[in-house]
Design a protein around this motif. Structure first.
Motif, PDB file in Angstrom:
ATOM      1  N   MET A   4       0.834  -1.197   0.000  1.00  0.00           N
ATOM      2  CA  MET A   4       0.000   0.000   0.000  1.00  0.00           C
ATOM      3  C   MET A   4       0.873   1.252   0.000  1.00  0.00           C
ATOM      4  N   GLY A   5       1.995   1.213   0.656  1.00  0.00           N
ATOM      5  CA  GLY A   5       2.936   2.330   0.606  1.00  0.00           C
ATOM      6  C   GLY A   5       3.466   2.552  -0.801  1.00  0.00           C
ATOM      7  N   GLN A   6       3.688   1.469  -1.524  1.00  0.00           N
ATOM      8  CA  GLN A   6       4.194   1.565  -2.892  1.00  0.00           C
ATOM      9  C   GLN A   6       3.181   2.212  -3.833  1.00  0.00           C
ATOM     10  N   VAL A   7       1.890   2.027  -3.554  1.00  0.00           N
ATOM     11  CA  VAL A   7       0.859   2.644  -4.394  1.00  0.00           C
ATOM     12  C   VAL A   7       0.317   3.922  -3.745  1.00  0.00           C
ATOM     13  N   ARG A   8       1.039   4.393  -2.742  1.00  0.00           N
ATOM     14  CA  ARG A   8       0.693   5.631  -2.015  1.00  0.00           C
ATOM     15  C   ARG A   8      -0.708   5.578  -1.403  1.00  0.00           C
ATOM     16  N   GLY A   9      -1.015   4.436  -0.808  1.00  0.00           N
ATOM     17  CA  GLY A   9      -2.297   4.249  -0.152  1.00  0.00           C
ATOM     18  C   GLY A   9      -2.118   3.976   1.332  1.00  0.00           C
ATOM     19  N   ALA A  10      -3.233   3.886   2.020  1.00  0.00           N
ATOM     20  CA  ALA A  10      -3.238   3.610   3.463  1.00  0.00           C
ATOM     21  C   ALA A  10      -3.862   2.237   3.699  1.00  0.00           C
ATOM     22  N   MET A  11      -3.645   1.725   4.893  1.00  0.00           N
ATOM     23  CA  MET A  11      -4.176   0.418   5.241  1.00  0.00           C
ATOM     24  C   MET A  11      -4.723   0.459   6.646  1.00  0.00           C
ATOM     25  N   ARG A  12      -5.819  -0.258   6.854  1.00  0.00           N
ATOM     26  CA  ARG A  12      -6.343  -0.436   8.202  1.00  0.00           C
ATOM     27  C   ARG A  12      -6.809  -1.870   8.349  1.00  0.00           C
ATOM     28  N   VAL A  13      -6.840  -2.333   9.591  1.00  0.00           N
ATOM     29  CA  VAL A  13      -7.255  -3.700   9.904  1.00  0.00           C
ATOM     30  C   VAL A  13      -8.444  -3.605  10.850  1.00  0.00           C
ATOM     31  N   ILE A  14      -9.504  -4.350  10.520  1.00  0.00           N
ATOM     32  CA  ILE A  14     -10.699  -4.321  11.358  1.00  0.00           C
ATOM     33  C   ILE A  14     -11.076  -5.735  11.816  1.00  0.00           C
ATOM     34  N   ASN A  15     -11.876  -5.801  12.868  1.00  0.00           N
ATOM     35  CA  ASN A  15     -12.434  -7.060  13.381  1.00  0.00           C
ATOM     36  C   ASN A  15     -11.365  -8.101  13.717  1.00  0.00           C
ATOM     37  N   THR A  16     -10.296  -7.666  14.358  1.00  0.00           N
ATOM     38  CA  THR A  16      -9.211  -8.585  14.708  1.00  0.00           C
ATOM     39  C   THR A  16      -9.617  -9.461  15.887  1.00  0.00           C
ATOM     40  N   PRO A  17      -9.628 -10.789  15.715  1.00  0.00           N
ATOM     41  CA  PRO A  17      -9.965 -11.688  16.821  1.00  0.00           C
ATOM     42  C   PRO A  17      -8.910 -11.623  17.937  1.00  0.00           C
ATOM     43  N   GLY A  18      -9.307 -12.026  19.124  1.00  0.00           N
ATOM     44  CA  GLY A  18      -8.432 -11.938  20.288  1.00  0.00           C
ATOM     45  C   GLY A  18      -7.077 -12.620  20.125  1.00  0.00           C
ATOM     46  N   GLN A  19      -7.065 -13.847  19.616  1.00  0.00           N
ATOM     47  CA  GLN A  19      -5.802 -14.571  19.468  1.00  0.00           C
ATOM     48  C   GLN A  19      -4.873 -13.839  18.512  1.00  0.00           C
ATOM     49  N   ALA A  20      -5.420 -13.370  17.392  1.00  0.00           N
ATOM     50  CA  ALA A  20      -4.602 -12.655  16.412  1.00  0.00           C
ATOM     51  C   ALA A  20      -4.119 -11.329  16.978  1.00  0.00           C
ATOM     52  N   GLU A  21      -4.969 -10.660  17.736  1.00  0.00           N
ATOM     53  CA  GLU A  21      -4.573  -9.387  18.338  1.00  0.00           C
ATOM     54  C   GLU A  21      -3.369  -9.566  19.253  1.00  0.00           C
ATOM     55  N   LYS A  22      -3.345 -10.646  20.016  1.00  0.00           N
ATOM     56  CA  LYS A  22      -2.200 -10.921  20.900  1.00  0.00           C
ATOM     57  C   LYS A  22      -0.918 -11.106  20.093  1.00  0.00           C
ATOM     58  N   VAL A  23      -1.013 -11.840  18.992  1.00  0.00           N
ATOM     59  CA  VAL A  23       0.159 -12.070  18.138  1.00  0.00           C
ATOM     60  C   VAL A  23       0.656 -10.751  17.549  1.00  0.00           C
ATOM     61  N   PHE A  24      -0.266  -9.941  17.025  1.00  0.00           N
ATOM     62  CA  PHE A  24       0.113  -8.687  16.379  1.00  0.00           C
ATOM     63  C   PHE A  24       0.640  -7.665  17.383  1.00  0.00           C
ATOM     64  N   ARG A  25       0.049  -7.631  18.577  1.00  0.00           N
ATOM     65  CA  ARG A  25       0.534  -6.715  19.616  1.00  0.00           C
ATOM     66  C   ARG A  25       1.934  -7.102  20.080  1.00  0.00           C
ATOM     67  N   ALA A  26       2.163  -8.401  20.235  1.00  0.00           N
ATOM     68  CA  ALA A  26       3.485  -8.870  20.660  1.00  0.00           C
ATOM     69  C   ALA A  26       4.557  -8.459  19.658  1.00  0.00           C
ATOM     70  N   ALA A  27       4.172  -8.371  18.395  1.00  0.00           N
ATOM     71  CA  ALA A  27       5.111  -7.974  17.343  1.00  0.00           C
ATOM     72  C   ALA A  27       5.211  -6.454  17.205  1.00  0.00           C
ATOM     73  N   GLY A  28       4.335  -5.724  17.892  1.00  0.00           N
ATOM     74  CA  GLY A  28       4.366  -4.261  17.815  1.00  0.00           C
ATOM     75  C   GLY A  28       3.746  -3.684  16.555  1.00  0.00           C
ATOM     76  N   LEU A  29       2.903  -4.452  15.885  1.00  0.00           N
ATOM     77  CA  LEU A  29       2.333  -3.977  14.619  1.00  0.00           C
ATOM     78  C   LEU A  29       1.456  -2.745  14.784  1.00  0.00           C
ATOM     79  N   GLN A  30       0.870  -2.550  15.960  1.00  0.00           N
ATOM     80  CA  GLN A  30      -0.010  -1.396  16.166  1.00  0.00           C
ATOM     81  C   GLN A  30       0.759  -0.078  16.043  1.00  0.00           C
ATOM     82  N   ARG A  31       2.074  -0.129  16.075  1.00  0.00           N
ATOM     83  CA  ARG A  31       2.881   1.089  15.905  1.00  0.00           C
ATOM     84  C   ARG A  31       2.980   1.509  14.446  1.00  0.00           C
ATOM     85  N   ILE A  32       2.749   0.565  13.528  1.00  0.00           N
ATOM     86  CA  ILE A  32       2.869   0.902  12.106  1.00  0.00           C
ATOM     87  C   ILE A  32       1.583   0.712  11.315  1.00  0.00           C
ATOM     88  N   ILE A  33       0.700  -0.122  11.789  1.00  0.00           N
ATOM     89  CA  ILE A  33      -0.539  -0.421  11.085  1.00  0.00           C
ATOM     90  C   ILE A  33      -1.710   0.032  11.948  1.00  0.00           C
TER      91      ILE A  33
END
Length: 91
Positions: free
Chosen positions: A59-88
């Motif tokens: 999305m950065g390459q096409v000069r667009g934005a990205m958002r993620v919705i309806n993240t289930p609890g298990q996936a949210e834990k994985v993504f938070r542990a990786a710090g993705l909320q700082r960039i996505i």
């Protein structure tokens, strides 16, 4: 705008196919905003992190934005542990 729903398990078996499909859709639509709907996701591991980072980069390459919705609890834990909320944007 492009919305893509990711369902089932997002692990090393399915991540490549999801990445390829997202690339194909982004290339075809050249959206200003990509919304990834994870409401149907039942499991993810580090492969899911790679999918989100690749989509974010594309999305950065096409000069667009990205958002993620309806993240289930298990996936949210994985993504938070990786710090993705700082960039996505998670909603």
């Amino acid at each position: 705008r492009l919305t893509a729903a990711v369902t089932g398990e997002l692990d090393h078996h399915g991540a490549k196919a999801v990445m390829e499909e997202l690339d194909r859709r982004i290339d075809a639509a050249l959206p200003r905003e990509l919304t990834l709907d994870l409401g149907g996701l039942t499991f993810t591991d580090s492969s899911g992190i790679a999918v989100l980072l690749r989509a974010h980069r594309r999305m950065g390459q096409v000069r667009g934005a990205m958002r993620v919705i309806n993240t289930p609890g298990q996936a949210e834990k994985v993504f938070r542990a990786a710090g993705l909320q700082r960039i996505i944007r998670f909603e």
